[in-house]
Design a protein around this motif. Structure first.
Motif, short mmCIF file in Angstrom:
data_model
loop_
_atom_site.label_atom_id
_atom_site.label_comp_id
_atom_site.label_asym_id
_atom_site.label_seq_id
_atom_site.Cartn_x
_atom_site.Cartn_y
_atom_site.Cartn_z
N GLU A 62 0.87 -1.18 0.00
CA GLU A 62 0.00 0.00 0.00
C GLU A 62 0.91 1.23 0.00
O GLU A 62 1.15 1.84 1.03
N GLU A 89 -0.30 1.10 -7.27
CA GLU A 89 -1.01 -0.14 -6.99
C GLU A 89 -0.01 -1.29 -6.90
O GLU A 89 1.07 -1.24 -7.50
N ARG A 106 -5.93 -6.71 -12.21
CA ARG A 106 -5.74 -7.47 -10.95
C ARG A 106 -5.80 -8.97 -11.20
O ARG A 106 -5.33 -9.76 -10.40
N THR A 165 -5.77 2.00 -0.53
CA THR A 165 -6.00 0.60 -0.88
C THR A 165 -7.24 0.03 -0.18
O THR A 165 -8.12 -0.51 -0.86
N TYR A 315 -8.91 0.08 -11.36
CA TYR A 315 -8.39 1.44 -11.50
C TYR A 315 -9.44 2.46 -11.09
O TYR A 315 -9.17 3.41 -10.36
N CYS A 318 -9.84 2.86 -7.38
CA CYS A 318 -8.76 3.66 -6.78
C CYS A 318 -8.99 5.15 -6.98
O CYS A 318 -8.79 5.95 -6.06
#
Length: 369
Positions: A62, A89, A106, A165, A315, A318
């Protein structure tokens, strides 16, 4: 800039050593980030106590820092320059598979540390893999061309940005996976970083009822949950949680159940199933249970429940999380409770796990402190 970089390296289960690494050469399409804050979460607690491999690892996934050096091509392609405060990330994508093209990196094989020995993920990758700086528990972190970066909004401190995060997970799990929205009723199990982040995101989304459960040892965290917008908190050691949920909802149950207990056995899952409304509820679970004997499949199907697995963030999640932090609508400084220096990594991780400094919620590892 010094020729050596200090980093805390996990060398074995529950063992850390501070080591020196060479300052890497930075090619035109890469950059070097000076670490400001590495957040420590429950995943770090588990990986520290039970490492998935014997390889030495610089933990820390993080990560918030300042671009210290950037190649010309990196600046052109990424849009970030030296001096920018960024969130990195932990996924290092390939950029060419179907998942990357869909914006769901991810799931990319390049970042799959479980199955791909060559995969790269910050906080998970071996420190023996050049140029070594693959974790945030270090003074500097290496940024290849395929690192995923976000600009930290002005007015957001590096320490507060360290929450992005868990906040992004809150957006992904409660909004995108759970479908929480205006007038939703929500049960959040576990008042840790993830559960508190879900509380904020659900409140922001317009949920009309938020119930957070925890144990007696979570007293301080349950208090913070109330301050962040929970309507009710339940100490499961002091009262029957299902009976209390039914009382609160007038027997109707909740629309969405979010399991943020990080593998506390089958009990939270069973409670979530029981606490959901009569038909059509949604449950979001983390993948901590390796087996579930006597799973109540009949009740699950009769209640027409939808289940989603909570796996990381996108994305967009975030970006929305960073906007949430910038809004300053919620007193999130109550979550960033403690700071630790590089030499105190062992204490910091154990404290997040409840075995060191008391009442730690989110620990900020500051390598230069």
């Amino acid at each position: 800039m010094s020729e050596k970089v200090l980093a805390a390296v996990r060398t074995a289960a529950s063992k850390t050593e501070v080591r020196e690494f060479p300052m890497p050469e930075i090619p035109e399409d890469a950059a070097l980030m000076k670490m400001e804050v590495a957040g420590i979460c429950g995943t770090d607690v588990k990986l520290y106590a039970h490492p998935p491999s014997v390889a030495p690892v610089i933990m820390g996934h993080e990560n918030i820092g300042v671009i210290a050096k950037a190649g010309r091509e990196f600046v052109r392609r990424k849009g970030f320059k030296e001096g920018d405060l960024v969130f990195v990330e932990h996924y290092v994508m390939c950029g060419k598979c179907e998942w990357c093209h869909a914006g769901q990196y991810r799931h990319c094989e390049n970042t799959d540390w479980r199955n791909n020995p060559d995969g790269i993920r910050y906080g998970y990758t071996s420190a023996e893999k050049a140029p070594h700086l693959w974790g945030g528990f270090a003074q500097y972190v290496y940024l290849p061309w395929n690192a995923v970066l976000h600009r930290v909004p002005k007015g957001v401190s590096a320490e507060l940005a360290g929450l992005v995060t868990p906040m992004a997970n809150g957006v992904e799990w409660s909004l995108f996976d759970g479908g929480v929205g205006y007038d939703s009723s929500v049960l959040i199990q576990g008042p840790g970083q993830q559960g508190l982040s879900q509380t904020v995101i659900c409140k922001q989304a317009g949920a009309s009822l938020i119930i957070v459960t925890g144990t007696s040892k979570d007293g301080a965290r349950l208090k913070v949950a109330k301050e962040l917008g929970a309507d009710f908190v339940i100490d499961v050691n002091q009262e029957d949680p299902l009976a209390r949920i039914k009382e609160i909802t007038g027997g109707k149950g909740v629309d969405v159940a979010l399991d943020c207990t990080a593998g506390a056995g089958t009990i939270p899952m069973l409670l979530g199933i029981e606490a959901l409304k009569r038909k059509g509820g949604t449950i979001v679970v983390q993948g901590e249970l390796k087996e579930f004997p006597n799973f109540p499949l009949e009740k699950f199907t009769v209640k027409f429940i939808t289940m989603h697995s909570a796996r990381g963030h996108s994305y967009k999640a975030c970006e929305l999380a960073l906007e949430q932090l910038a809004s300053k609508r919620f007193p999130l400084d109550k979550v960033t409770t403690h700071r630790f220096g590089l030499k105190d990594v062992d204490l910091a991780i154990k404290s997040v796990g409840g075995k060191g400094v008391p009442d730690v919620i989110h620990a900020s590892l500051m390598p230069w402190m």
